[in-house]
Design an enzyme around this catalytic site. Structure first.
Site, PDB file in Angstrom:
ATOM      1  N   ARG A  33       0.801  -1.225   0.000  1.00 13.78           N
ATOM      2  CA  ARG A  33       0.000   0.000   0.000  1.00 13.78           C
ATOM      3  C   ARG A  33       0.836   1.279   0.000  1.00 13.78           C
ATOM      4  O   ARG A  33       0.646   2.131  -0.854  1.00 13.78           O
ATOM      5  CB  ARG A  33      -0.916   0.008   1.232  1.00 13.78           C
ATOM      6  CG  ARG A  33      -1.948   1.130   1.184  1.00 13.78           C
ATOM      7  CD  ARG A  33      -2.787   1.181   2.456  1.00 13.78           C
ATOM      8  NE  ARG A  33      -3.394  -0.104   2.773  1.00 13.78           N
ATOM      9  CZ  ARG A  33      -4.055  -0.343   3.907  1.00 13.78           C
ATOM     10  NH1 ARG A  33      -4.173   0.608   4.816  1.00 13.78           N
ATOM     11  NH2 ARG A  33      -4.588  -1.524   4.139  1.00 13.78           N
ATOM     12  N   HIS A  79      -8.065  -4.332  -7.606  1.00 10.71           N
ATOM     13  CA  HIS A  79      -7.876  -3.575  -6.362  1.00 10.71           C
ATOM     14  C   HIS A  79      -9.169  -3.584  -5.542  1.00 10.71           C
ATOM     15  O   HIS A  79      -9.976  -2.644  -5.637  1.00 10.71           O
ATOM     16  CB  HIS A  79      -7.464  -2.130  -6.687  1.00 10.71           C
ATOM     17  CG  HIS A  79      -6.811  -1.409  -5.548  1.00 10.71           C
ATOM     18  ND1 HIS A  79      -5.544  -1.711  -5.101  1.00 10.71           N
ATOM     19  CD2 HIS A  79      -7.242  -0.398  -4.758  1.00 10.71           C
ATOM     20  CE1 HIS A  79      -5.216  -0.911  -4.113  1.00 10.71           C
ATOM     21  NE2 HIS A  79      -6.240  -0.112  -3.871  1.00 10.71           N
ATOM     22  N   TYR A 123     -18.151  12.545 -13.633  1.00  5.01           N
ATOM     23  CA  TYR A 123     -18.058  13.719 -14.503  1.00  5.01           C
ATOM     24  C   TYR A 123     -16.719  13.803 -15.239  1.00  5.01           C
ATOM     25  O   TYR A 123     -16.633  14.426 -16.296  1.00  5.01           O
ATOM     26  CB  TYR A 123     -18.244  14.998 -13.680  1.00  5.01           C
ATOM     27  CG  TYR A 123     -19.583  15.089 -12.984  1.00  5.01           C
ATOM     28  CD1 TYR A 123     -20.768  15.061 -13.704  1.00  5.01           C
ATOM     29  CD2 TYR A 123     -19.649  15.211 -11.605  1.00  5.01           C
ATOM     30  CE1 TYR A 123     -21.995  15.148 -13.068  1.00  5.01           C
ATOM     31  CE2 TYR A 123     -20.872  15.305 -10.946  1.00  5.01           C
ATOM     32  CZ  TYR A 123     -22.045  15.264 -11.684  1.00  5.01           C
ATOM     33  OH  TYR A 123     -23.256  15.341 -11.051  1.00  5.01           O
TER      34      TYR A 123
END
Length: 855
Positions: A33, A79, A123
């Site tokens: 990570r 993931h 968007y």
């Protein structure tokens, strides 16, 4: 039926289970990570995003796709975490103010340097940039290893080929368990030059590498001050790099000077920065700022700080650097995963590991190309044999019952293998033309040349490295042909040009109120008055606040603030904001990081930290302690412990001393003890101190003075009485005795407020509870005996007012008013009734509540 009683309880050791589970979690965070791989410079989430975009075909020359689609694909395939984690990582890969060389092309609102978040992923759209494509170049040629995804349904790369040096070019940051990484970005051209230099000379030194890589190159520009931090980071993996904003000084339409900042340090939030500057203006911490405006647009940053008339731009500029993020530290911590383990890396380490990775990638790519070329050449050789015997081949095929039999007959007739025989059978009749036949022969000849080249490259490691070198050298011109260094580097260390260079070294008076407001006023602004004059106002007091600390120093000196809690802080005098006589000042908490319950009890000034000078401290209950001044060099505005206090006691007064000095402790009820400083041994900061004076009932220490034969002791009481006494009037006594009488109290004078060491070249400045101040020539105050009651020094303007603080300053030769009649309480030559008790030694058995000589 027999009942089976099987226990489902498993007994485990809780401590072992916690240890094992936490270690597994920590390693998962570190490896999977938070830390980048040294080879491709990517964390797993970034690697998965780029690989998924590659699989989706989102190249630089294709159309954009919705980020929601990309994020969903990454979540479903590789993931299995929150969508926010993937989208945040995707956004950062596209931000040109976060990455020096973005690997994702954005479309839509992807956030701003003001800290504005990106628009929702439904968007925004994205695709890979040319640099992003370079990260996956040749991944289909078996150049890297693949492993199973989270559900073992697909394969994902464990590392990317990374023909672009992502880690060096873009840096990285992350917090793992017990460790963190913070790697700086660098200029691509400089990186490529350095990689080439390491390949040419594997024994190259860091100093030689710094001729190629000058230092970090931040996407937001700025100026790096000094080379030492860069060198530390390159040589050890750790270093503090000071980055300053780029500015220009202009003249506004109103003929005011204005400072315009066009570049700010890396990772600084511009909106927060502008707000901080405006807050300093409103609070009066930087009073010469008139207006702060953010005129930034898409063309670049433009922060305008307009100054008041008469302001010195360089002074304001350096105050801004000292108090805001316009000057910031980038603390380099080059921690990355090397073969799955965290390792601190030098500059050369990062270059060498990247070269090794590229060497492996190029080797595996060449092996793949060689294998494919050999496979194709093998087929073409079979086709050539078939073309050379085309008539017989056709006849064999026509006479065969099926393709399998035809293949077997071709194998036995021409010595082919099954692959070649099948290729002949699959060949179209159109290939029999003369032109097509020539193409096959030309392709075979070309492949044979490539095979020879690949074999030659693989046989020599030096040729592999030369190939890596040539590819690296071509990167800048192909990816960022117009790239230039954004961050300038000033060779001079920051310490060579400081705020002191722009501040006049002059004497000032520092005032601190009971509620913690501080300011400095020029000493000459005080008008000298005759003894018993009315004085002038120096502070506009509110809500019952009053001045309770005054100190006179020069602007370039250090000022150490010692609190009642036994902590020491320091700053430079000029860092205390200058204000007018009537201003209340700036909160001391804007200057020092004081705790809520702390109050400043003593202030001293000095030019530099020295091992030959000591801080002598005295507490209200008569404890003294001596500590080398050099022990406080790290105090600064955060503060460090100077003295450990007994319960109920507090630190009252301090002074600077050196070898051979003598000091005097003076109490509020009029006792004075003179003793040699070497009677108190030097101690560490984390100690209690020893007994200084034996106090009588209800008495407390009023002050500590260093004995100076050229000066005198000046004492002022709470009702304005005062006198001077010669140091020679007191003999040296042992530490821990009661001392001698120094002031006769009685009538309206109940206790001594403060004591000073003065001479005829001094004035004394007194401050009262209600804000009145008075400057009096010291030689206008009588020199009297130890048993005298003094004369009237200050007349209170307001009923119920009283003296709360005194300080000394240089003499100001103004015309004095008439000296009033002396008070009739002065008595000269009278023997002290208590003189017989003046030299009472300390008892051998010190009670547990009294401080001893043990630290």
């Amino acid at each position: 039926m027999e009942e089976v009683n099987e226990s489902r309880t498993i007994s485990v050791d809780v401590s072992n289970e916690m240890r094992t589970s936490y270690l597994n979690y920590a390693m998962s965070v570190i490896v999977s990570r938070a830390l980048p791989d040294v080879r491709d410079g990517l964390k797993p989430v970034h690697r998965r995003i780029l690989f998924d975009m590659f699989e989706m075909g989102l190249r630089a020359n294709t159309s954009f796709k919705k980020c929601a689609r990309i994020v969903g694909d990454v979540l479903g395939k590789y993931h299995p975490h929150g969508d926010a984690s993937v989208y945040d990582a995707l956004v950062r890969l596209a931000q040109d103010f976060s990455l020096r060389y973005p690997v994702v092309n954005p479309q839509g609102n992807f956030g701003s340097i003001d800290g504005d978040p990106a628009a929702a992923m439904r968007y925004t759209e994205a695709k890979m940039s040319r640099i992003g494509e370079e990260m996956l170049q040749d991944i289909q040629k078996e150049t890297v290893n693949f492993g199973p995804n989270y559900d073992d349904s697909m394969q994902e790369p464990t590392v990317l080929p990374a023909s672009f040096p992502f880690l060096l070019a873009n840096g990285s940051s992350g917090i793992a368990v017990g460790m963190a990484t913070n790697m700086a970005p660098h200029n691509l051209q400089e990186i490529c030059d350095a990689i080439s230099a390491v390949i040419d000379n594997p024994d190259i030194t860091i100093d030689e590498l710094m001729e190629h890589i000058k230092g970090p190159d931040f996407p937001s520009g700025g100026i790096i001050c000094g080379l030492q931090g860069i060198k530390d980071a390159f040589m050890t993996g750790r270093g503090k790099i000071v980055v300053r904003s780029v500015y220009e000084i202009e003249t506004s339409e109103r003929d005011h000077d204005q400072i315009v900042f066009t570049e700010i340090p890396y990772q600084v939030n511009k909106a927060d920065l502008v707000k901080k500057i405006d807050d300093l203006r409103k609070d009066g911490a930087i009073p010469m700022i008139s207006v702060v405006r953010d005129e930034s647009d898409r063309k670049g940053i433009r922060i305008v700080v307009e100054l008041k008339v008469g302001a010195e731009p360089m002074v304001v500029l350096n105050q801004l650097f000292a108090r805001t993020a316009l000057q910031s530290n980038f603390n380099v911590n080059n921690l990355a995963l090397v073969q799955g383990r965290p390792q601190m890396l030098t500059l050369k380490d990062m270059l060498v590991y990247y070269i090794r990775h590229r060497e492996e990638v190029v080797t595996r790519r060449t092996q793949f190309d060689l294998r494919k070329a050999q496979e194709r050449a093998h087929i073409l050789r079979g086709l050539k044999i078939g073309l050379d015997n085309i008539d017989e081949v056709i006849q064999i095929i026509k006479d065969s019952a099926d393709n399998a039999i035809a293949a077997d007959r071709l194998v036995s007739r021409f010595g082919l293998d099954q692959i070649q025989a099948q290729a002949i059978i699959d060949m179209k009749l159109g290939r029999l033309s003369h032109l097509e036949t020539s193409k096959i022969l030309e392709e075979l000849a070309d492949l044979e040349q490539k095979i020879a080249y690949y074999q030659e490259v693989l046989s020599d490691e030096g040729k592999i490295l030369k190939l890596v070198q040539s590819e690296v050298r071509a990167l800048p011109s192909s990816l960022v042909p117009k790239d230039r260094r954004l961050t300038k580097i000033a060779r001079e260390e920051l310490g060579q040009s400081t705020l002191e260079d722009f501040i006049k070294d002059e004497q000032v008076v520092v005032l601190i109120s009971n509620k913690g407001f501080a300011k400095r006023i020029r000493a000459e602004e005080y008008e000298a008055h005759g003894r018993a004059g009315k004085g002038t106002r120096t502070t506009k007091l509110q809500d019952g606040d009053f001045v309770n600390h005054m100190f006179v120093a020069f602007t370039h000196e250090y000022v150490m603030f010692v609190t009642n809690a036994g902590k020491a802080y320091y700053t430079k005098v000029f860092e205390i904001p200058e204000a007018s006589k009537t201003a209340k000042g700036t909160s001391i908490k804007n200057i020092l990081q004081l705790e809520t319950t702390e109050k400043i009890t003593s202030i001293i000034s000095f030019k530099e930290f020295s091992e030959d000078h000591y801080l002598m401290m005295a507490t209200r209950d008569g404890v003294v302690k001596k500590v080398s001044l050099n022990n406080f060099v790290n105090a600064k505005v955060r503060g460090i412990r100077a003295l450990f206090l007994d319960e109920g006691d507090e630190l009252l007064s301090c002074d600077l001393i050196q070898e051979g000095d003598e000091v005097m402790l003076i109490t509020k009820l009029g006792r004075g003890l003179r003793f040699r400083q070497d009677n108190v041994r030097a101690m560490g900061r984390a100690s209690r101190g020893v007994r200084g004076i034996r106090l009588l009932a209800n008495d407390q220490v009023a002050g500590l003075l260093k004995v100076d034969s050229t000066k005198r002791i000046l004492m002022i009481t709470e009702n304005g009485q005062g006198k001077q006494v010669n140091f020679d009037s007191f003999t040296v006594h042992g530490r821990g005795t009661q001392g001698q009488k120094i002031y006769r109290l009685g009538g309206k004078a109940s206790f001594i407020v403060g004591v000073l060491s003065v001479d005829d070249e001094n004035d004394v400045v007194c401050a009262t509870l209600m804000g009145q101040t008075l400057r009096v020539h010291v030689n206008a105050i009588s020199i009297q005996g130890r048993n005298a009651a003094g004369v009237k020094v200050v007349s209170m303007k307001f009923a119920g007012d009283s003296i709360v603080a005194i300080a000394s300053t240089e003499r100001d030769d103004e015309e004095e008013v008439e000296i009033p009649e002396q008070a009739p309480v002065e008595i000269e030559g009278i023997v002290d009734e208590d003189e017989e008790e003046d030299d009472i030694p300390v008892e051998d058995d010190v009670p547990a509540t009294e401080p001893s000589d043990n630290e």
